[in-house]
Write a protein that holds these residues in place. Structure first.
Motif, short mmCIF file in Angstrom:
data_model
loop_
_atom_site.label_atom_id
_atom_site.label_comp_id
_atom_site.label_asym_id
_atom_site.label_seq_id
_atom_site.Cartn_x
_atom_site.Cartn_y
_atom_site.Cartn_z
N GLY A 1 0.80 -1.22 0.00
CA GLY A 1 0.00 0.00 0.00
C GLY A 1 0.83 1.27 0.00
O GLY A 1 1.79 1.39 -0.77
N GLN A 2 0.48 2.19 0.91
CA GLN A 2 1.09 3.52 0.87
C GLN A 2 2.56 3.52 1.25
O GLN A 2 3.24 4.52 1.09
N ALA B 1 -0.39 14.47 -0.05
CA ALA B 1 0.44 13.75 0.93
C ALA B 1 -0.41 12.84 1.81
O ALA B 1 0.06 11.83 2.30
N ALA B 2 -1.69 13.20 1.97
CA ALA B 2 -2.56 12.41 2.86
C ALA B 2 -2.66 10.96 2.40
O ALA B 2 -2.84 10.07 3.21
N TYR B 3 -2.55 10.73 1.08
CA TYR B 3 -2.68 9.36 0.59
C TYR B 3 -1.51 8.49 1.04
O TYR B 3 -1.58 7.28 0.96
N LEU B 4 -0.42 9.13 1.46
CA LEU B 4 0.75 8.36 1.87
C LEU B 4 0.71 8.02 3.35
O LEU B 4 1.57 7.31 3.86
N GLU B 5 -0.27 8.54 4.06
CA GLU B 5 -0.36 8.29 5.49
C GLU B 5 -1.33 7.13 5.76
O GLU B 5 -2.26 6.93 4.98
N PRO B 6 -1.22 6.41 6.86
CA PRO B 6 -0.16 6.48 7.86
C PRO B 6 1.11 5.80 7.36
O PRO B 6 1.05 4.77 6.71
N VAL B 7 2.23 6.38 7.72
CA VAL B 7 3.51 5.84 7.29
C VAL B 7 3.91 4.70 8.23
O VAL B 7 3.80 4.82 9.44
N PHE B 8 4.32 3.61 7.64
CA PHE B 8 4.90 2.49 8.39
C PHE B 8 3.92 1.93 9.42
O PHE B 8 4.31 1.53 10.52
N ALA B 9 2.63 1.92 9.09
CA ALA B 9 1.64 1.47 10.08
C ALA B 9 1.52 -0.04 10.09
O ALA B 9 1.11 -0.64 11.07
N GLN B 10 1.85 -0.70 8.96
CA GLN B 10 1.62 -2.14 8.88
C GLN B 10 2.84 -2.93 9.32
O GLN B 10 2.82 -4.15 9.28
N GLY B 11 3.90 -2.23 9.68
CA GLY B 11 5.09 -2.95 10.12
C GLY B 11 5.94 -3.41 8.95
O GLY B 11 5.68 -3.10 7.79
N LEU B 12 6.94 -4.20 9.30
CA LEU B 12 7.97 -4.56 8.32
C LEU B 12 7.52 -5.66 7.36
O LEU B 12 8.04 -5.76 6.26
N GLY B 13 6.55 -6.46 7.78
CA GLY B 13 6.15 -7.63 6.99
C GLY B 13 5.82 -7.30 5.55
O GLY B 13 6.53 -7.73 4.63
N PRO B 14 4.77 -6.49 5.31
CA PRO B 14 4.40 -6.17 3.93
C PRO B 14 5.51 -5.46 3.18
O PRO B 14 5.72 -5.70 1.98
N LEU C 1 12.90 5.08 -8.72
CA LEU C 1 11.88 4.17 -8.18
C LEU C 1 11.25 4.77 -6.93
O LEU C 1 10.02 4.76 -6.77
N ILE C 2 12.08 5.31 -6.04
CA ILE C 2 11.53 5.89 -4.80
C ILE C 2 10.60 7.05 -5.13
O ILE C 2 9.46 7.12 -4.65
N ILE C 3 11.08 7.93 -6.01
CA ILE C 3 10.25 9.09 -6.36
C ILE C 3 8.97 8.65 -7.05
O ILE C 3 7.87 9.13 -6.75
N ALA C 4 9.10 7.69 -7.96
CA ALA C 4 7.91 7.24 -8.70
C ALA C 4 6.90 6.62 -7.75
O ALA C 4 5.70 6.89 -7.83
N ALA C 5 7.38 5.80 -6.81
CA ALA C 5 6.46 5.16 -5.86
C ALA C 5 5.76 6.23 -5.04
O ALA C 5 4.56 6.17 -4.79
N PHE C 6 6.52 7.24 -4.65
CA PHE C 6 5.98 8.35 -3.85
C PHE C 6 4.88 9.07 -4.62
O PHE C 6 3.78 9.28 -4.11
N ILE C 7 5.17 9.42 -5.85
CA ILE C 7 4.22 10.23 -6.62
C ILE C 7 3.02 9.41 -7.05
O ILE C 7 1.88 9.88 -6.96
N VAL C 8 3.25 8.19 -7.49
CA VAL C 8 2.11 7.38 -7.94
C VAL C 8 1.12 7.18 -6.80
O VAL C 8 -0.09 7.34 -6.97
N VAL C 9 1.63 6.87 -5.60
CA VAL C 9 0.71 6.67 -4.47
C VAL C 9 0.07 8.00 -4.08
O VAL C 9 -1.11 8.05 -3.75
#
Lengths: 364, 396
Positions: free
Chosen positions: A35-36, A167-180, A226-234
């Motif tokens: 996800g985000q 930016a709201a679409y990227l929140e919450p950051v790191f909420a699902q933990g390391l697994g996903p 890749l980092i930027i693209a993932a950021f912007i697409v989400v």
């Protein structure tokens, strides 16, 4: 005499090869349930891919004048030494075929809905093979020409959607933990297997000893994209629509709307993607043909190109029944072990052989 | 340098690729759809599609010579089907041209369909390659066909008219939520937020007398339809939509009517910049949300003489009164949201984003918590300008 390409040109080739995958289906977002947090996955991927680049290039730079086929036989003997080479050639074949297939699936899905897939794949491979026939120097010069164009289209397609970015679409950051996050990094890391091309191209470099540095630069540059693209697409599509899209980057471009006059700007990046696929596929066909000619101790690789291209095209067409199979391949479970086996059968024996030769040098 | 024969043959073959559009899909043979409307008939269980197609024969009105046929610049077609896609394909039975959908900019949704659920339409728009998720959705209170047939005096088609009106509204007022379909799709998937789509109402039936200068406005974009999951549960008014704008920080420009601190006569303040900061706090089931809105504006009108801005106390009072209007907007939006139990303000989503662990516990009972939620709304307005004069004309 061996053909020579500059390290800069290798950088261009590797960068385009790696970035076309991002444009294609943004594996960090679509292959798992991250996800985000896809951009966090991209950061992990940057490091894992860099590790692959170092592993592949470091061995090659020990033998700056030889391809993996030559030093493989030197390290592991004439018969055992053929195994890593065959695995690498097979891996490159699969990578190039899948690359072409994804691009052609994209064309059939969005632009040329009634064109037979075989025609698109055939055209693409034929052109790439014609390029490969001209040799790596020509391909490198083509990369020189295409790279600025590619970069301009890439940068503009990352900038134009920014007004829609939330930016709201990227929140919450790191909420699902390391697994996903780690699950999602499997596929993009596995795609790092593209860097196996280095094992064959290093002796063609003007500065083969600096190959590791070149490979790392290319990895880092494409990793940042890749980092930027993932950021912007989400940030534009949200995690849900983004991960449900078959081609998230393309879907994002389709939602660009700058006032009334700037809409429907997705075509340029699709062209850039096609050019990038062309460069990477023709380099891979070239490398494959040359590798094979060395394996069989042939003088010239050129006669092998057309048969190789036919195999490429047939594989690309036959390997996947439909787009779902193609996408299923990139789920963490099949693609992780699959590509890991490539490394296990190619790099690991080579490193063991190398260690063995270092510790117990052969008496002359 | 002579070209090798092999290359020559290849180049020659490439020529065959240059024959134009595949399957004779040339632009002049296509019908460009510019607006799409969908509705649902509960009696028959069929989806209805109404589209507006641009008619190139109609747009050139000043043609010289020949018997100029008086054709309309657009054509309205409708069809029925068991699914939206089937309805769309059934249009082909009634048309001499193949439709091309990439220029569709409006999605008008009938109230029946909205109340039944809009998911099928959203799926169609994100899946189909020609349709786009930058289409502007609107829920129609009234008849779809009348809306698409309506004559916009300053535009050539109602599609264009609605599109422009929605865009203008976004920059001029806060009474209509101008969104694109992409946001609807995204918000449907986000936890703790319900979707809201702008409302088109007061549709005027077409008049035959098109030369009249007093044509009634064809349609009004005001208010919104509010949803729970994908089906509509009610309308909200303009003030509630304004409240949504404040909370979302989306107000570009808003005109607020304030009672003058001098004599309680109305005057106008125009807010042209606003910013919202929302902080949720959760303790068990106790949820408190602080909404801080900061806006800057200018006084645009004063209908009775007197000095308002030079005297500090009056200026401050004017600012407080303006802030109170904003606070009321938000309060009204919340009250209506709680009445309908539809969290279109996205307050749950706010907790999900800022306090994901608390949200996990709160999510299953959000429907009970939400109607009792209280907001601590603190608006602050700076009136920084008062136009070209400082006070109204003096009367002696």
């Amino acid at each position: 005499m061996r053909e020579k390409i500059a390290n800069r040109q290798l950088f261009y080739i590797l960068f385009m090869m790696r970035t076309t995958v991002i444009i294609a289906f943004l594996p960090v977002l679509t292959t798992a349930d991250v996800g985000q947090d896809a951009w966090l996955t991209s950061i992990i991927t940057l490091f894992t891919t860099a590790a692959i680049a170092i592993l592949v290039a470091a061995l090659g730079t020990r033998f700056p004048e030889q391809t993996v086929i030559e030093y493989g036989e030197g390290l592991l003997g004439p018969w055992l030494g053929k195994i890593p080479s065959l695995v690498i050639l097979l891996a490159l074949l699969i990578i190039a075929a899948s690359d072409v297939r994804i691009y052609c699936e994209m064309l059939v899905t969005s632009f040329l809905t009634e064109t037979p897939l075989s025609f698109l794949i055939g055209t693409m491979i034929l052109i790439s093979a014609l390029g490969a026939q001209q040799g790596i120097e020509v391909l490198a010069r083509i990369a020189d020409v295409i790279f600025p164009l590619f970069l301009i289209m890439l940068v503009s397609s990352l900038l134009l959607p920014l007004p829609e970015f939330r930016a709201a679409y990227l929140e919450p950051v790191f909420a699902q933990g390391l697994g996903p996050i780690s699950r999602a990094s499997v596929a993009p890391t596995a795609i790092g297997a593209q860097l196996l091309i280095l094992t064959i191209l290093i002796p063609n470099l003007t500065a083969p000893r600096l190959a590791t540095r070149t490979a790392l630069w290319a990895t880092v540059a494409s990793g940042l994209v890749l980092i930027i693209a993932a950021f912007i697409v989400v940030g534009v599509l949200g995690p849900d629509l983004g991960s449900r899209s078959v081609f998230p980057f393309y879907t994002m471009l389709r939602s660009i709307e700058i006032s009334e006059f700037l809409q429907r700007v997705e075509a340029p990046i699709i062209f850039a993607w096609g050019l990038g696929v062309f460069v990477s596929v023709s380099v891979i066909i070239y490398a494959g043909a040359r590798g094979f000619s060395q394996l069989l101790h042939l003088k010239d690789y050129r006669p092998l190109i057309m048969p190789m291209a036919v195999i490429q095209g047939a594989y690309s067409f036959q390997a996947y029944d439909d787009v779902f199979q193609l996408l299923a391949l990139f789920r963490p479970l099949p693609v992780g072990p699959f590509t890991f086996s490539w490394f296990l059968l190619s790099l690991v024996p080579l490193y063991l052989g190398y260690l063995y030769r270092r510790l117990w040098p052969k008496k002359k | 340098m002579p070209i090798p024969r092999r290359m020559f043959i290849i180049f020659f073959l490439i020529v065959f690729l240059l024959t134009g559009c595949w399957n004779r899909r040339d632009p002049e043979l296509l019908g460009f759809v510019i607006a799409t409307g969908f509705d649902y008939d509960p009696k028959t269980g069929l989806y209805q599609i109404v589209i507006q197609v641009a008619n190139p024969l109609g747009s050139t009105s000043q043609e010289q010579g020949g018997g100029s046929v008086d054709k309309k610049p657009f054509w309205i077609v409708e069809a029925l089907g068991h699914t939206p896609y089937e309805a769309r394909e059934n249009l082909a039975l009634k048309s001499s041209v193949e439709f091309f959908w990439a220029h569709n900019s409006i999605l008008a949704i009938g109230e029946n369909l909205a109340r039944r659920g809009i998911l099928p339409i959203l799926d169609l728009f994100e899946r189909e390659r020609q349709l786009r998720i930058i289409t502007r959705p609107m829920v129609v209170e009234g008849d779809l066909r009348t809306l698409l047939e309506a004559e916009f005096p300053l535009e050539e088609s109602s599609s264009r008219g609605l599109w422009r009106q929605a865009t203008t509204m976004m920059f001029e007022r806060t009474r209509y939520p101008s969104t694109v379909l992409r946001e609807t799709i995204i918000n449907l998937a986000r936890p703790g937020v319900d979707i809201m789509i702008g409302r088109v109402g007061n549709i005027a039936p077409k008049t035959d007398d098109s030369t009249s200068t007093g044509t009634t406005p064809p349609a009004e974009l005001a208010g919104a339809a509010v949803f729970r999951k994908d089906h509509m549960i009610g309308w909200i008014g303009e003030r509630e939509v304004a409240g949504w704008h404040w909370v979302q920080g989306r107000a570009h420009r808003a005109t607020l009517i304030v009672m003058s601190p001098l004599d309680r006569s109305p005057l106008s303040v125009e807010v042209h910049r606003s910013h919202a900061k929302i902080v949720p706090r959760v303790q068990g089931d106790e949820v408190t949300i602080t909404v801080k809105i900061h806006a800057r504006g200018r006084m645009q009108e004063q209908i009775t003489p007197g000095d308002l801005v030079d005297i500090k106390e009056r200026h401050a009072s004017l600012e407080r009164r303006t802030a109170a209007v904003i606070e009321n907007d938000v309060e009204m939006a919340l009250k209506r949201a709680q009445e309908l139990n539809s969290d279109y303000l996205g307050l749950g989503n706010l907790i999900y984003r800022k306090l994901p662990r608390e949200w996990e516990l709160l999510e299953p009972k959000w429907e009970e918590v939400f109607p009792t939620l209280a907001l601590d709304i603190q608006a602050q307005v700076d009136i920084v300008r008062a136009g070209l004069v400082t006070s109204a004309p003096t009367i002696k």
